[in-house]
Design an enzyme around this catalytic site. Structure first.
Site, PDB file in Angstrom:
ATOM      1  N   CYS A 147      51.767  39.322  41.761  1.00  0.00           N
ATOM      2  CA  CYS A 147      51.663  38.477  40.562  1.00  0.00           C
ATOM      3  C   CYS A 147      50.662  39.058  39.573  1.00  0.00           C
ATOM      4  CB  CYS A 147      51.299  37.050  40.927  1.00  0.00           C
ATOM      5  SG  CYS A 147      49.646  36.898  41.605  1.00  0.00           S
ATOM      6  N   ASN A 154      45.433  42.931  39.427  1.00  0.00           N
ATOM      7  CA  ASN A 154      44.389  43.124  38.403  1.00  0.00           C
ATOM      8  C   ASN A 154      43.023  43.186  39.074  1.00  0.00           C
ATOM      9  OD1 ASN A 154      46.576  42.606  36.763  1.00  0.00           O
ATOM     10  ND2 ASN A 154      45.991  40.495  36.356  1.00  0.00           N
ATOM     11  N   ASP A 155      42.742  42.152  39.880  1.00  0.00           N
ATOM     12  CA  ASP A 155      41.450  42.156  40.565  1.00  0.00           C
ATOM     13  C   ASP A 155      41.429  43.177  41.700  1.00  0.00           C
ATOM     14  OD1 ASP A 155      39.556  40.423  39.325  1.00  0.00           O
ATOM     15  OD2 ASP A 155      40.897  38.764  39.808  1.00  0.00           O
ATOM     16  N   HIS A 179      42.125  39.991  28.920  1.00  0.00           N
ATOM     17  CA  HIS A 179      42.873  38.801  28.535  1.00  0.00           C
ATOM     18  C   HIS A 179      43.615  38.991  27.212  1.00  0.00           C
ATOM     19  CE1 HIS A 179      40.576  37.142  31.930  1.00  0.00           C
ATOM     20  NE2 HIS A 179      41.761  36.606  32.144  1.00  0.00           N
TER      21      HIS A 179
HETATM   22  C1  PEP Z   1      45.035  39.289  39.456  1.00  0.00           C
HETATM   23  O1  PEP Z   1      43.822  39.432  39.609  1.00  0.00           O
HETATM   24  O2  PEP Z   1      45.859  40.226  39.558  1.00  0.00           O
HETATM   25  C2  PEP Z   1      45.578  37.964  39.094  1.00  0.00           C
HETATM   26  C3  PEP Z   1      46.873  37.760  39.073  1.00  0.00           C
HETATM   27  O3  PEP Z   1      44.707  36.986  38.747  1.00  0.00           O
HETATM   28  P1  PEP Z   1      43.921  36.903  37.343  1.00  0.00           P
HETATM   29  O4  PEP Z   1      44.488  37.930  36.415  1.00  0.00           O
HETATM   30  O5  PEP Z   1      44.112  35.511  36.829  1.00  0.00           O
HETATM   31  O6  PEP Z   1      42.519  37.174  37.776  1.00  0.00           O
HETATM   32 MG    MG Z   2      42.609  37.665  39.903  1.00  0.00          MG
END
Ligand code: PEP
Ligand code: MG
Length: 581
Positions: free
Chosen positions: A511, A463-464, A211
């Site tokens: 995203c 990301n996840d 973050h």
């Molecule tokens: C992701 O995981 O790529 C995502 C866009 O969601 P977050 O970063 O809020 O988990």
């Molecule tokens: Mg995510």
């Protein structure tokens, strides 16, 4: 000294001595992970992170009450300060700072502090010890809680500093611009960084999707994370930070500085010339959308020319109260503010993504052995259908009468059963909009066609998706190599999802943070992704780079990247194709 915005360079400098700087020092190159574009050249200033350990002296029993009062006052003052910083910062940063204020006021922690004072501790020592006990509990209680240790330490340091009457740890006091170097940056610090003084930052810990990195991009400050040995850079050393390549030039030679500045000027001109909708040079449209955390982020998105919102992270609306969800009317107001900012634009709202690194007391089970693999995202909403229903109803009401194209998507969809449950909930709430599924779990990419029988679009949360594909916690700097979105296995999953969407005549955006890397954005386009959503500050970079290449070039770059075995080779292969080497 000045901030120099530059293009992601196309060279990979090897680490090691290069030339002499103007002061006769040897220039060296270090490499971390670039997480926020641009170049900053300036002197190193370290973050004031010294852990203040108050002496363990015994106080007389009659002083206990006074000490307890001091402790309570300090806690309240720090919480109020964090809230005030949050109000100033707004957006995603505000939610993070408010969560820290809540940590400071945790009643169990306060009770522990008072207990320790009652048996003879000073207020500062009691705070120090009580936080240490809580810290150990967090550090040992699974990865997502361990990820919050930096926030907790920051809160502790602030309370202890106030009790001792010494300056707050944090951003150094300086009237001159500088490059901030830290072990890790607490949200309270990143939120208040003044971009006119802080030219860029470098941290030893953190990964590309942590973050802190997301906040750096939101601020538009060049940043490099996961740089081993960053703490050993001497105060006042001249460095050049390239937030695109992850390179740090220590004691850069005049020649290096000139080279970086020239590239920056060229890039700045290209950025200024690039406006309008996202597209390749031969006119293949790829809408460029913004990732936002709430109404406060809308202005920057509009200014960057976002064609809409590709990810509205609604969980920031839920952090005010850890006992219950915000009332429907409050949600309607927040959603409407965002929807009104994009008349006739596309706004994709993600329903609440609680759990793992974003736990909420009233939704997230407290006793999961591994919360990242537990009840999070859509799973917790399906366990609490009333929370999902309120959110979907609020969204339907917010969009009433507006020309906006509202779309709603669910995080952490694993399979068709999940997708159907979400689609049913949308229909039951009377939502007459497109609903979609985020692809964040490898199973969803592997069976994307089956999921698309239930929903109308896919959005890749890279990301996840990287976290779950490589079993590498996104908060942990030590595994950032595996979080690199250039990993060919991740590109394969993106390709599978995009191909499935194409076969079903539906759309598939990205995203996750992968979309904010200009070169990777071209590769994602070549893989068949239909829109790219990112922090507003990255949009001009991605737009300018995409406009340089044809769709066919992007496709060739994508094929070359997928044929590689490592993230670095994939990046180099794509670069070679696009630069015509
Ligand atoms: C992701 O995981 O790529 C995502 C866009 O969601 P977050 O970063 O809020 O988990
Ligand atoms: Mg995510």
């Amino acid at each position: 000294m000045a901030v120099v915005m530059t293009a992601p360079t196309t060279t990979t400098a090897a680490a090691g001595p290069a030339a002499l700087s103007e002061t006769g020092e040897m220039e060296t190159t270090l490499r971390g992970v670039g997480v926020s574009h641009g170049v900053a050249i300036g002197e190193v200033r370290h973050m004031g992170t010294a852990v203040l350990e108050p002496p363990a002296k015994q106080i007389p029993a009659e002083d206990a009450e006074r000490e307890q009062g001091r402790a309570r006052q300090a806690v309240e003052a720090v919480a109020a300060d964090l809230m005030a910083r949050g109000n100033l910062a707004g957006g995603e940063a505000q939610a993070v700072l408010e969560a820290q204020a809540m940590m400071a006021q945790d009643p169990e922690l306060m009770a522990d502090v008072e207990r320790r004072i009652a048996v003879g501790s000073t207020a500062e020592r009691a705070v120090y010890d009580a936080f240490a006990a809580y810290r150990d509990l967090l550090a040992g209680a699974g990865e997502y809680l361990a990820g919050r240790v930096a926030d907790l330490d920051d809160v502790r340091n602030r309370i202890v500093a106030r009790l001792l009457g010494v300056p707050m740890p944090g951003v150094p006091d300086s009237d001159e611009p500088y490059v901030l170097v830290a072990r890790d940056l607490a949200p309270a610090d990143t939120a208040l960084l003044d971009p006119t003084l802080v030219l860029g930052f470098v941290t030893e810990e953190g990964g590309p999707t942590s973050h802190s990195a997301i906040l750096a991009r939101a601020l538009g400050v060049p940043a490099v994370v996961a740089l081993p040995g960053a703490g050993e850079l001497a105060e006042g050393t001249m460095i050049a930070v390239d937030g695109s390549t992850g390179e740090i030039f220590v004691n850069p030679s005049d020649q290096k500085k000139a080279q970086l500045e020239a590239a920056a000027a060229e890039r700045k001109a290209a950025l200024a010339a690039s406006t309008g909708p996202g597209a390749t040079s031969d006119g293949h449209k790829v809408p460029l959308l913004a990732n936002i955390g709430g109404p406060a982020d809308v202005a920057a998105a509009v200014e960057a020319g976002a064609e809409g919102v590709g990810l509205f992270r609604t969980e920031f609306l839920f952090l005010d109260d850890d006992k219950k969800a915000p009332a429907e009317a409050k949600q309607v107001e927040a959603y409407r503010q965002v929807l009104e900012a994009f008349p006739e634009g596309r706004v994709v709202v993600r329903v609440l993504d609680a759990g793992a690194d974003k736990p909420l007391d009233f939704l997230t089970p407290a006793d999961e052995p591994n919360p990242a693999l537990g009840v999070r995202g859509l799973r917790s909403l399906l366990d609490h259908p009333e929370v999902l229903r309120t959110q979907l109803t609020a969204l339907a009401k917010a969009a009433e009468g507006l020309p906006v194209y509202l779309e709603v998507m669910a995080p952490m969809v694993a399979d068709r059963i999940d997708a159907k449950a979400f689609a049913d909930a949308c229909r039951e709430a009377g939502l007459q909009v497109k609903f979609g599924a985020m692809v964040e779990i490898p199973s969803a990419a592997l069976r994307a066609r089956s999921i698309l029988q239930e929903v109308e679009f896919l959005s890749l949360g890279t990301n996840d998706l990287a976290q779950y594909t490589f079993a590498a916690d996104r908060q942990v700097g030590a595994v950032s190599r595996l979080q690199d979105p250039w990993q060919p296995a991740l590109l394969d999953l993106v390709a599978l999802s995009a191909e499935a969407a194409k076969a079903e005549g539906k759309s598939c955006g990205v995203c996750g943070e992968a979309a904010s890397d200009p070169l990777l954005a071209c590769v994602l386009t070549g893989l068949g992704v239909t829109s790219l959503s990112m922090g507003a500050a990255s949009i001009p970079y991605v737009r300018a780079t995409l406009a340089k290449y044809t769709l066919a070039q992007c496709e060739r770059a994508a094929a070359a990247a997928r044929a590689a075995d490592t993230a670095e080779d994939a990046r180099n292969a794509a670069r070679a194709v696009l630069s015509g080497e």
